[in-house]
Design a protein around this motif. Structure first.
Motif, mmCIF file in Angstrom:
data_model
loop_
_atom_site.group_PDB
_atom_site.id
_atom_site.type_symbol
_atom_site.label_atom_id
_atom_site.label_comp_id
_atom_site.label_asym_id
_atom_site.label_seq_id
_atom_site.Cartn_x
_atom_site.Cartn_y
_atom_site.Cartn_z
ATOM 1 N N TYR A 222 86.605 -6.981 52.282
ATOM 2 C CA TYR A 222 86.526 -7.629 53.597
ATOM 3 C C TYR A 222 85.543 -6.880 54.489
ATOM 4 O O TYR A 222 84.683 -7.486 55.144
ATOM 5 N N VAL A 223 85.657 -5.556 54.522
ATOM 6 C CA VAL A 223 84.839 -4.748 55.421
ATOM 7 C C VAL A 223 83.373 -4.758 54.992
ATOM 8 O O VAL A 223 82.469 -4.762 55.841
ATOM 9 N N LYS A 224 83.129 -4.793 53.692
ATOM 10 C CA LYS A 224 81.748 -4.888 53.219
ATOM 11 C C LYS A 224 81.091 -6.171 53.732
ATOM 12 O O LYS A 224 79.938 -6.161 54.201
ATOM 13 N N ALA A 225 81.819 -7.275 53.647
ATOM 14 C CA ALA A 225 81.261 -8.564 54.081
ATOM 15 C C ALA A 225 81.031 -8.592 55.588
ATOM 16 O O ALA A 225 79.961 -9.001 56.067
ATOM 17 N N LEU B 10 76.813 -0.152 63.345
ATOM 18 C CA LEU B 10 78.163 -0.297 62.798
ATOM 19 C C LEU B 10 78.915 1.028 62.844
ATOM 20 O O LEU B 10 78.412 2.047 62.361
ATOM 21 N N MET B 11 80.116 0.994 63.419
ATOM 22 C CA MET B 11 81.039 2.122 63.350
ATOM 23 C C MET B 11 82.145 1.768 62.361
ATOM 24 O O MET B 11 82.837 0.764 62.534
ATOM 25 N N LEU B 12 82.297 2.576 61.319
ATOM 26 C CA LEU B 12 83.326 2.365 60.305
ATOM 27 C C LEU B 12 84.503 3.283 60.605
ATOM 28 O O LEU B 12 84.342 4.502 60.714
ATOM 29 N N ASP B 13 85.687 2.690 60.708
ATOM 30 C CA ASP B 13 86.902 3.404 61.112
ATOM 31 C C ASP B 13 87.847 3.545 59.921
ATOM 32 O O ASP B 13 88.599 2.628 59.600
ATOM 33 N N PHE B 14 87.822 4.707 59.266
ATOM 34 C CA PHE B 14 88.733 4.977 58.151
ATOM 35 C C PHE B 14 90.134 5.245 58.686
ATOM 36 O O PHE B 14 90.354 6.190 59.453
ATOM 37 N N HIS B 15 91.116 4.440 58.247
ATOM 38 C CA HIS B 15 92.503 4.692 58.616
ATOM 39 C C HIS B 15 93.208 5.598 57.610
ATOM 40 O O HIS B 15 94.245 6.170 57.936
ATOM 41 N N TYR B 16 92.704 5.719 56.412
ATOM 42 C CA TYR B 16 93.342 6.529 55.360
ATOM 43 C C TYR B 16 94.823 6.185 55.224
ATOM 44 O O TYR B 16 95.691 7.057 55.136
ATOM 45 N N SER B 17 95.103 4.902 55.221
ATOM 46 C CA SER B 17 96.468 4.406 55.091
ATOM 47 C C SER B 17 96.399 2.967 54.609
ATOM 48 O O SER B 17 95.331 2.335 54.670
ATOM 49 N N MET C 195 79.652 0.476 50.616
ATOM 50 C CA MET C 195 79.110 -0.108 51.848
ATOM 51 C C MET C 195 77.589 -0.141 51.793
ATOM 52 O O MET C 195 76.959 -1.146 52.173
ATOM 53 N N ILE C 196 76.982 0.912 51.313
ATOM 54 C CA ILE C 196 75.522 0.970 51.214
ATOM 55 C C ILE C 196 75.008 -0.105 50.263
ATOM 56 O O ILE C 196 74.051 -0.833 50.560
ATOM 57 N N LYS C 197 75.656 -0.223 49.105
ATOM 58 C CA LYS C 197 75.263 -1.246 48.129
ATOM 59 C C LYS C 197 75.362 -2.650 48.715
ATOM 60 O O LYS C 197 74.571 -3.536 48.378
ATOM 61 N N ALA C 198 76.333 -2.849 49.604
ATOM 62 C CA ALA C 198 76.561 -4.168 50.195
ATOM 63 C C ALA C 198 75.627 -4.458 51.361
ATOM 64 O O ALA C 198 75.683 -5.543 51.951
ATOM 65 N N GLY C 199 74.771 -3.502 51.713
ATOM 66 C CA GLY C 199 73.896 -3.699 52.865
ATOM 67 C C GLY C 199 74.622 -3.505 54.173
ATOM 68 O O GLY C 199 74.267 -4.127 55.188
ATOM 69 N N ALA C 200 75.630 -2.642 54.168
ATOM 70 C CA ALA C 200 76.464 -2.421 55.358
ATOM 71 C C ALA C 200 76.592 -0.931 55.659
ATOM 72 O O ALA C 200 77.680 -0.433 55.950
ATOM 73 N N THR C 201 75.489 -0.229 55.609
ATOM 74 C CA THR C 201 75.507 1.214 55.851
ATOM 75 C C THR C 201 75.960 1.504 57.272
ATOM 76 O O THR C 201 75.358 1.018 58.239
ATOM 77 N N PRO C 202 77.023 2.290 57.440
ATOM 78 C CA PRO C 202 77.492 2.580 58.799
ATOM 79 C C PRO C 202 76.591 3.570 59.526
ATOM 80 O O PRO C 202 75.969 4.437 58.906
ATOM 81 N N ASP C 203 76.546 3.431 60.838
ATOM 82 C CA ASP C 203 75.795 4.347 61.689
ATOM 83 C C ASP C 203 76.696 5.422 62.283
ATOM 84 O O ASP C 203 76.233 6.502 62.643
ATOM 85 N N PHE C 204 77.981 5.097 62.392
ATOM 86 C CA PHE C 204 78.999 6.026 62.873
ATOM 87 C C PHE C 204 80.202 5.912 61.939
ATOM 88 O O PHE C 204 80.542 4.804 61.500
ATOM 89 N N ILE C 205 80.855 7.037 61.670
ATOM 90 C CA ILE C 205 81.996 7.024 60.757
ATOM 91 C C ILE C 205 83.142 7.809 61.369
ATOM 92 O O ILE C 205 83.007 9.000 61.661
ATOM 93 N N GLN C 206 84.259 7.133 61.567
ATOM 94 C CA GLN C 206 85.471 7.794 62.031
ATOM 95 C C GLN C 206 86.232 8.357 60.842
ATOM 96 O O GLN C 206 86.650 7.611 59.952
ATOM 97 N N VAL C 207 86.456 9.647 60.833
ATOM 98 C CA VAL C 207 87.255 10.282 59.786
ATOM 99 C C VAL C 207 88.695 10.329 60.291
ATOM 100 O O VAL C 207 89.190 11.333 60.797
#
Length: 416
Positions: free
Chosen positions: A88-91, A103-110, A148-160
């Protein structure tokens, strides 16, 4: 002589560069709403593609959450919006990037929602030791970013991690008063950041806390500094209904900005109602910001005016602006809750839910990016007021700590 003048000019120009600012929303449910048939409108009451519309309103970034395996979430959690798996997130991420937005990607790790009181460990990770958990965070983060990179959705910000004020991956990474619990959390975070730096070296890493306890927020970032955690951005959730007034919030921003001079600060979640208060609200500011379209816009304006006094605050994201039932309402005019996309009404949306018409706060948000005419405007309006300004016209609380070129009493001043 010419060489000296050129070098001096280059030095001044290098100091005038101000940090890029970003404004947008956490639009994690947008793909689902569109798939369900939601119709979004522009201010002329015409159907519009929402990402195009957001961009037309001056937004330049969007945020999306990611769960490990939301199939394990409860039915209620799924209806509330815990549905974002990697596919879903890749699309959605590709759509955001294709629209020319950051794009900011927010990892919930859950597998489901995380916040200070809840950070459930993914079902597949339940039996791991603390060290194994850290390795899993690294491997999982690395794999997701590669996909994400393969899908053309490289994030610019990443929440750990998401709202990790009290830790993450409970009970393993839940913090207590022991140094050991902090050490475990630090290791988990460092492994996530390590993966981000290896796979997306150009992306900025974000450590995101929530303001249920202001002292705990200050403790959190102090612990990260003491442990030499190498991240880029302090991320905050701020909802006045839960986190008190803008005055209180402004004090925290000043403290963070002064203490962590090398960090940017982003408000990665905010929101305010336009018909009803947010459920479970602790504070009531409706006398100042009425629960109307105008009141919501007034809050947004006041928030931005506060943020724009802080030179290191470079991001603002509205949470869940895309809530919209227009097109997915049954013929009797009531909501059809048979759709598994939400179980209730998010009172801080930025569209009228039954018509899909945009609220005024959408167009107000772009003022976070500036909207000033620069140096000349400052000179003409407040050239001798004793206040410090950035070159793009942002008013500061006092003399800036960061090196750069500023405006003070109508003159350009270099702070070294």
């Amino acid at each position: 002589m010419k060489k000296t003048l050129l070098l001096t000019l280059c030095c001044i120009l290098s100091l005038t560069i101000t940090a890029q600012k970003y404004v947008g929303g956490d639009i994690s449910m947008l793909k689902k709403f569109i798939d369900e048939g939601a119709i979004y409108k522009d201010y002329d009451d015409q159907p519009v593609e929402p990402l195009t519309f957001f961009k037309q309103q001056g937004w330049n970034a969007q945020r999306v959450r990611l769960f490990v395996d939301p199939a394990n979430a409860t039915d209620t959690e799924k209806k509330e919006g815990a549905i974002q798996d990697l596919e879903y997130v890749k699309a959605l991420g590709k759509s955001i990037k294709d629209a020319g937005l950051s794009l900011m990607l927010d990892f919930h790790y859950s597998d489901t929602w995380t916040h200070p009181g809840q950070h459930g460990t993914p079902a597949a990770w339940k039996n791991l030791t603390a060290d194994q958990m850290a390795t899993k965070v690294y491997d999982y983060t690395k794999n997701c970013l590669q996909e994400m990179i393969k899908a053309g959705a490289t994030p610019d910000f990443i929440q750990v991690g998401n709202e990790i004020t009290d830790g993450m991956l409970f009970p393993t990474g839940k913090i207590s008063n022991s140094s050991e619990s902090w050490d475990i959390l630090v290791n988990l975070i460092k492994e996530g950041i390590k993966a981000c730096n290896e796979i997306c070296p150009q992306a900025k890493t974000v450590l995101h806390t929530e303001l249920h306890n202001y002292d705990m927020v200050k403790t959190f970032y102090a612990k990260m500094a003491n442990a030499t955690v190498q991240y880029d951005i302090i991320g905050l959730s701020y909802y006045p209904d839960f986190h008190n007034s803008l005055t209180v919030f402004n004090t925290l921003l000043t403290q963070l900005e002064t203490t962590y001079t090398g960090k940017q600060i982003m408000i990665v979640e905010t929101g305010y109602g336009f018909e009803y208060q947010l459920a479970g609200a602790k504070y009531n500011f409706t006398s100042t910001y009425p629960l109307t379209d105008t009141g919501q816009q007034k809050f947004t304006k006041a928030l931005i005016e506060t943020l724009n006094t802080h030179e290191r605050v470079t991001g603002l994201f509205w949470w869940y602006p895309e809530y919209n039932l227009n097109g997915i309402i049954n013929k009797t005019g009531t909501e059809d809750w048979s759709k598994d996309f939400t179980s209730g009404y998010w009172n801080g949306a930025l569209f009228w839910p039954r018509s899909g018409y945009p609220l005024s706060a959408i167009k107000e948000l772009k003022s976070f990016l500036g909207g000033y005419s620069g140096i000349e405007t400052i000179r003409s309006s407040s050239q001798q007021d004793g206040i410090w300004y950035t070159l793009d016209g942002r008013r500061l609380n006092g003399k800036p700590a960061a090196r750069g070129l500023y405006i003070h009493n109508g003159k350009k001043i270099i702070v070294k």
